[in-house]
Write a protein that holds these residues in place. Structure first.
Motif, PDB file in Angstrom:
ATOM      1  N   HIS A 171       0.837  -1.204   0.000  1.00  0.00           N
ATOM      2  CA  HIS A 171       0.000   0.000   0.000  1.00  0.00           C
ATOM      3  C   HIS A 171       0.871   1.253   0.000  1.00  0.00           C
ATOM      4  O   HIS A 171       0.620   2.203  -0.756  1.00  0.00           O
ATOM      5  N   LEU A 188       1.182   4.119  -2.939  1.00  0.00           N
ATOM      6  CA  LEU A 188       0.908   5.519  -2.626  1.00  0.00           C
ATOM      7  C   LEU A 188       2.096   6.410  -2.992  1.00  0.00           C
ATOM      8  O   LEU A 188       1.921   7.511  -3.524  1.00  0.00           O
ATOM      9  N   GLU A 224       0.318  10.592   1.735  1.00  0.00           N
ATOM     10  CA  GLU A 224      -0.945  11.205   1.333  1.00  0.00           C
ATOM     11  C   GLU A 224      -0.975  12.705   1.624  1.00  0.00           C
ATOM     12  O   GLU A 224      -1.695  13.462   0.952  1.00  0.00           O
ATOM     13  N   GLY A 229      -8.770   7.525   4.291  1.00  0.00           N
ATOM     14  CA  GLY A 229      -8.387   6.192   3.843  1.00  0.00           C
ATOM     15  C   GLY A 229      -8.296   6.108   2.333  1.00  0.00           C
ATOM     16  O   GLY A 229      -8.225   7.133   1.633  1.00  0.00           O
ATOM     17  N   ASP A 230      -8.304   4.882   1.822  1.00  0.00           N
ATOM     18  CA  ASP A 230      -8.127   4.672   0.385  1.00  0.00           C
ATOM     19  C   ASP A 230      -9.211   5.353  -0.430  1.00  0.00           C
ATOM     20  O   ASP A 230      -8.934   5.930  -1.490  1.00  0.00           O
ATOM     21  N   TRP A 231     -10.474   5.275   0.050  1.00  0.00           N
ATOM     22  CA  TRP A 231     -11.545   5.895  -0.724  1.00  0.00           C
ATOM     23  C   TRP A 231     -11.379   7.418  -0.760  1.00  0.00           C
ATOM     24  O   TRP A 231     -11.720   8.063  -1.765  1.00  0.00           O
ATOM     25  N   ILE A 250      -8.454   9.051  -0.742  1.00  0.00           N
ATOM     26  CA  ILE A 250      -7.387   9.336  -1.704  1.00  0.00           C
ATOM     27  C   ILE A 250      -7.919   9.239  -3.134  1.00  0.00           C
ATOM     28  O   ILE A 250      -7.638  10.085  -3.995  1.00  0.00           O
ATOM     29  N   ALA A 251      -8.746   8.200  -3.379  1.00  0.00           N
ATOM     30  CA  ALA A 251      -9.338   8.045  -4.707  1.00  0.00           C
ATOM     31  C   ALA A 251     -10.260   9.215  -5.036  1.00  0.00           C
ATOM     32  O   ALA A 251     -10.275   9.720  -6.172  1.00  0.00           O
TER      33      ALA A 251
END
Length: 446
Positions: free
Chosen positions: A3, A7, A81, A332-334, A336-337
């Motif tokens: 991960h 990133l 991030e 979280g990941d969502w 960042i997306a």
């Protein structure tokens, strides 16, 4: 671990995108005056600037160290991030000011983005306040003033040395000097601005544990940053080139030579000292100084005021965008997306808006003064060519410049619905005497 690696890869790609926007945003710094005076053709100018930006990227890493360890504390829990969010803020602000044709600072957009994202995610402890003041804020105020004064003095000296020669006799030599000084500015730009992206990528590698803290940028980082800024430079930020070359002052070859020489000296000195200087502010200040240095020169202060407002807004505006992006990325990941999708949408919208009135190498020297003034004049010029000589309209009608109709004395329909315009068969010349004007008026009446 996978991960973190993914990133970091996203951050590196985003940093190179910023470097690309930095290139076309700052092409005007080196080439605006050279293009506006005709010393080089537009495409040749940006190609030369791109090549020298690439060379300059390999000359120093002092500014990169300032970015990677001077302004942001890489040991304070900075995560990839956070850097991603800071880059998004810088890219968005770069594109907004590019669309407006304003030569704002890509450097300050990057600083504002990194600071804003760090304050939200880590807090004030993650920002070295002293470094921000000494290496960002003070140079931001001092650099354009120093470059402007140097350029003004150089312009006055240049005109004084050539006071006994006709300007057309010296123009060729000054244009050659402009090419040399523009090359120096391009080289200086590579040593300063390309390093900022190197510093960001190095900071991302440090936060991911790939390289040790306080390490110099790896060779592949230097090469990729140099290539990205060179490609952006070659594509040319034509909107900002138009503003720098035509919107601030009427640049002549001696002024262009003086402005670029003063700007290059300032940028190279700051790079040697490790100051992450705004090359945009330096070059803009130098152009204004050249306008003040020429006797009878005029500086368009309305344009200068818009530029100054953009300079003042850059740090907080990029910081606010980055802060919002950091809040979302921290989810979280969502998150960042979502930041990535929103950034792409905003950039796409700006690009579409720019296509409505495109500016490129074919019309970059058509400044605001070349555009027709007024709705009536614009409409008439759209349907017929302009007259060969001056035409004087009747006193009772709208004051516009119109082509003479096929039949003398025939009315022309006004495209906006006002009173008809009657063209005179005999035009008055500006140097006619009063008696001659009365005679021509009488012949028209008869």
């Amino acid at each position: 671990m996978e991960h973190i690696t993914l990133l970091i890869g996203i951050v590196i790609v985003t940093a190179l995108v910023f470097d690309f926007t930095n290139g076309f945003h700052d092409t005007a710094n080196a080439m605006a005056t050279t293009i506006s005076t005709g010393a080089l053709k537009p495409k040749i100018a940006v190609a030369m600037s791109a090549a020298l930006n690439l060379v300059g990227a390999f000359l120093s890493v002092e500014v990169a160290k300032t970015i990677s360890g001077g302004i942001i504390d890489e040991t304070a829990g900075i995560r990839p991030e956070v850097i991603f969010a800071g880059l998004v803020g810088a890219i968005v602000w770069n594109l907004v000011t590019w669309l407006a044709g304003l030569p704002s600072s890509s450097s300050h957009a990057l600083f504002g983005g990194l600071i804003g994202a760090t304050l939200v995610s880590v807090g004030a402890s993650g920002v070295h306040g002293g470094a921000v003041v000494m290496k960002v804020l003070i140079p931001a105020v001092a650099a354009p003033i120093v470059a402007g004064l140097a350029s003004m003095a150089a312009t006055r000296l240049t005109y004084r040395l050539a006071r006994n020669r006709a300007e057309e006799d010296t123009a060729k030599g000054y244009r050659a000097g402009q090419i040399a000084s523009a090359a120096l500015v391009s080289l200086a730009h590579g040593t300063n601005d390309a390093q900022k992206t190197m510093g960001v990528i190095t900071l991302a590698l440090i936060t991911g544990g790939v390289v040790a803290p306080h390490a110099d940028p790896p060779l592949w980082v230097i090469a990729s940053a140099g290539l990205a800024i060179a490609l952006g430079t070659y594509l040319g930020g034509w909107r900002i080139i138009r503003t720098m070359g035509k919107g601030i002052t009427d640049i002549r070859p001696p002024q262009g030579f003086a402005a670029q020489t003063g700007a290059a000296a300032t940028i190279l000195a700051s790079s040697h000292l490790g100051f992450a200087l705004s090359t945009t502010q330096v070059c803009s200040g130098a152009v204004m100084g050249s306008g003040l240095g020429r006797k009878g020169g005029v500086v368009h202060w309305s344009t200068a005021g818009r530029m100054a407002a953009a300079w003042g807004l850059t740090l907080p505006a990029a910081g606010l965008v980055a802060a919002g992006a950091a809040l979302l990325a921290d989810q979280g990941d969502w998150g960042i997306a979502a930041v990535a999708v929103l950034a792409l949408a905003v950039c796409g919208a700006i690009w579409v808006a720019s296509r409505r009135k495109p500016v490129d190498h074919t019309n970059v020297n058509e400044g605001p003064a070349a555009e027709p003034a007024g709705v009536v004049t614009a409409a008439l010029q759209a349907v017929s060519p302009p007259p060969a000589g001056p035409v004087v309209a009747q006193p009772a009608t709208a004051v516009v410049t119109v082509p003479a109709p096929a039949v003398a004395g025939a009315p022309l329909a006004d495209p906006v619905g006002t009173a008809p315009v009657i063209a005179e068969p005999v035009a008055a010349h500006p140097h006619d005497t009063h008696a001659q004007r009365r005679a021509k008026a009488g012949s028209a009446a008869g």
